[in-house]
Scaffold this motif. Structure first.
Motif, PDB file in Angstrom:
ATOM      1  N   THR A  53       0.841  -1.195   0.000  1.00 34.35           N
ATOM      2  CA  THR A  53       0.000   0.000   0.000  1.00 34.35           C
ATOM      3  C   THR A  53       0.879   1.248   0.000  1.00 34.35           C
ATOM      4  OG1 THR A  53      -1.759  -1.116   1.216  1.00 34.35           O
ATOM      5  CG2 THR A  53      -1.780   1.289   1.245  1.00 34.35           C
ATOM      6  N   PRO A  54       0.648   2.214  -0.902  1.00 40.34           N
ATOM      7  CA  PRO A  54       1.454   3.446  -0.900  1.00 40.34           C
ATOM      8  C   PRO A  54       1.411   4.122   0.458  1.00 40.34           C
ATOM      9  CG  PRO A  54       0.145   3.310  -2.904  1.00 40.34           C
ATOM     10  CD  PRO A  54      -0.314   2.184  -2.019  1.00 40.34           C
ATOM     11  N   GLU A  55       2.535   4.667   0.869  1.00 38.50           N
ATOM     12  CA  GLU A  55       2.667   5.228   2.214  1.00 38.50           C
ATOM     13  C   GLU A  55       1.619   6.290   2.508  1.00 38.50           C
ATOM     14  OE1 GLU A  55       4.311   5.209   5.960  1.00 38.50           O
ATOM     15  OE2 GLU A  55       4.745   3.882   4.270  1.00 38.50           O
ATOM     16  N   PRO A 110      -1.449  10.755  -5.504  1.00 47.36           N
ATOM     17  CA  PRO A 110      -1.829   9.660  -6.403  1.00 47.36           C
ATOM     18  C   PRO A 110      -2.762  10.054  -7.543  1.00 47.36           C
ATOM     19  CG  PRO A 110      -2.936   9.440  -4.284  1.00 47.36           C
ATOM     20  CD  PRO A 110      -1.937  10.542  -4.125  1.00 47.36           C
ATOM     21  N   GLY A 123       1.407   8.242  -4.246  1.00 45.18           N
ATOM     22  CA  GLY A 123       1.269   7.882  -2.841  1.00 45.18           C
ATOM     23  C   GLY A 123       2.580   7.625  -2.130  1.00 45.18           C
ATOM     24  N   SER A 124       3.701   7.678  -2.853  1.00 45.05           N
ATOM     25  CA  SER A 124       4.991   7.424  -2.206  1.00 45.05           C
ATOM     26  C   SER A 124       5.498   8.684  -1.519  1.00 45.05           C
ATOM     27  CB  SER A 124       6.017   6.919  -3.229  1.00 45.05           C
ATOM     28  OG  SER A 124       6.231   7.883  -4.238  1.00 45.05           O
ATOM     29  N   ARG A 176       6.211   6.873  -7.368  1.00 45.60           N
ATOM     30  CA  ARG A 176       4.874   6.452  -7.768  1.00 45.60           C
ATOM     31  C   ARG A 176       3.832   7.154  -6.913  1.00 45.60           C
ATOM     32  NH1 ARG A 176       2.763   1.299  -5.149  1.00 45.60           N
ATOM     33  NH2 ARG A 176       3.939   1.079  -3.193  1.00 45.60           N
ATOM     34  N   LYS A 222      13.667   6.963   2.423  1.00 45.96           N
ATOM     35  CA  LYS A 222      12.231   6.776   2.545  1.00 45.96           C
ATOM     36  C   LYS A 222      11.682   7.583   3.720  1.00 45.96           C
ATOM     37  CE  LYS A 222      11.926   2.159   0.494  1.00 45.96           C
ATOM     38  NZ  LYS A 222      11.525   0.753   0.713  1.00 45.96           N
TER      39      LYS A 222
END
Length: 424
Positions: A95-97, A366, A299-300, A297, A133
């Motif tokens: 799931t995107p962060e 997103p 949502g990252s 990408r 990250k």
């Protein structure tokens, strides 16, 4: 080292027991007692080993949360804050962060939280993009200076409205709406003691300032949505939206704590054009920034100066004439060709001098695919840097700063007095 020695000692002990149990001179009863001792020793060793590794991993997690350099102040996560590296169990892997729900700080007291002691000048030698990250838990940061800072931001919004927030296009409006919704959802989820959102998502409340916002009044007002964000968090936001050719262009911003960056003049510009005056940025890290942005990408989330120390002179500067964070100009210097810069030194009021550190996180929205630069500023009196024992290290970093970057940061004007103070 101690674990290795204990393993050797344990191995010798087991070998002796095994030899003893195989000896014909040992009685049956004694052999049974030795087998029982062997079993008990093995179980005890396994228990000790598991305890050691669980403790080691906890210490490793804390060290990754911040900066544990020899001469640096360590940043240890508050016991009120769940580990940001552990995703919620009900979230699917991958799931995107940004789409996760952050772990709530149910007992969070912002007044007891000290500002994070970022010290990026330690052993700095070169420009570095320093990407790592970022978790959603670390996205918006709050400490005991929160109320003073948001009060200062509101004052700046009233005094310099067009400098502090603006929008450039309809595409920027869409990105602002998406960012607005994400943050309005995130704040009450992460900081329930400070923010609240009613069930219908119509009323947003700041429990610290006592202000309630009727969100229906902000539905078709992207600039007002920027203002709401500016009044409730310390981070500034710069929205970079991809154009038809995939080039990221700034289409909106909140810039209440600008540091010699006049955001209104950057609307409609690409990253390369925005940072054109910064020496060596395009040659050394410009390509890295563009690559990192394009590879994100939806949502990252990534950050600069997050889980590791970024030793880059671009992450810090010295601020003079007080602790206020709104500085629109006058902090950069471009000498004329052949100009003598040896006699430019000016007397400095070192009691009003501060180390200013910039922490950045980048979020890829997103839906609109815009990338939001979230910028948080920390300032520390120069006297405090000396008390920490970091005065010599900051002086060394100032002295070793690349020449062109030193000019850009006006080093010829303040280097003499500042270095003398830091080394005294």
């Amino acid at each position: 080292m101690y674990l290795a020695k204990s393993e050797i000692a344990f191995g010798l002990f087991i070998k002796l027991l095994l030899l003893g149990t195989q000896s014909k001179k040992v009685s049956k009863r004694l052999r049974e007692e030795m087998y029982q001792g062997l079993t008990a020793a093995f179980v005890a060793f396994l228990f000790a080993l598991s305890f050691y590794w669980s403790g080691f991993l906890r210490l490793r997690k804390v060290s990754l949360m911040g900066y544990t350099g020899k001469h640096n102040l360590s940043y240890v996560q508050s016991p009120l804050q769940p580990s940001s590296s552990t995703p919620k169990k009900d979230v699917k892997e991958g799931t995107p962060e940004l789409l996760r729900t952050a772990s709530p700080l149910v007992r969070f007291d912002y007044q007891s939280m000290k500002p994070i002691p970022y010290r990026p000048f330690l052993s700095q030698h070169h420009l570095s993009i320093g990407i790592s990250k970022c978790t959603k838990e670390d996205w918006i940061q709050i400490d005991r200076q929160y109320l003073d800072r948001v009060t200062e931001r509101k004052k700046n919004l009233e005094t310099y409205p067009d400098t502090c927030h603006a929008i450039n296009s309809n595409f920027g409006a869409n990105a602002i709406t998406e960012l607005f919704e994400k943050i309005v959802d995130h704040l009450p989820a992460r900081f329930p003691t400070m923010f609240a959102l009613d069930a219908g998502k119509c009323v947003f409340q700041n429990r610290v300032t006592g202000v309630q916002y009727d969100l229906e009044e902000y539905r078709n007002e992207p600039r007002q949505r920027l203002r709401l964000l500016a009044e409730n968090v310390e981070e500034d936001f710069y929205l970079m939206c991809p154009d038809n050719e995939g080039v990221f262009v700034m289409q909106g911003f909140v810039s209440c704590f600008t540091n010699s960056f006049f955001a209104p003049g950057k609307l409609g510009l690409s990253m390369k054009d925005i940072h054109g005056p910064v020496p060596d940025l395009e040659n050394r890290i410009g390509k890295g920034i563009n690559h990192s942005m394009k590879s994100m990408r939806g949502g990252s989330m990534i950050q600069r100066m997050g889980a590791k120390l970024i030793k880059s002179p671009m992450q810090w500067s010295l601020q003079f004439c007080g602790p206020d964070l709104f500085r629109t100009g006058g902090n950069n210097f471009y000498p004329d060709p052949g100009q003598d810069v040896d006699d430019l030194s000016e007397p400095q009021d070192l009691d009003a001098c501060y180390l200013r550190v910039e922490r950045q996180s980048l979020v890829r929205l997103p839906d609109t695919k815009a990338i939001v630069f979230c910028v948080r500023h920390y300032i520390t009196p120069l006297e405090e840097i000396k008390r920490e024992g970091n005065g010599q290290h900051l002086a060394d970093a100032i002295q070793s700063m690349p020449e062109k970057l030193g000019y850009y940061k006006r080093r010829p004007f303040w280097q003499r007095d500042v270095e003398r103070f830091l080394r005294a």
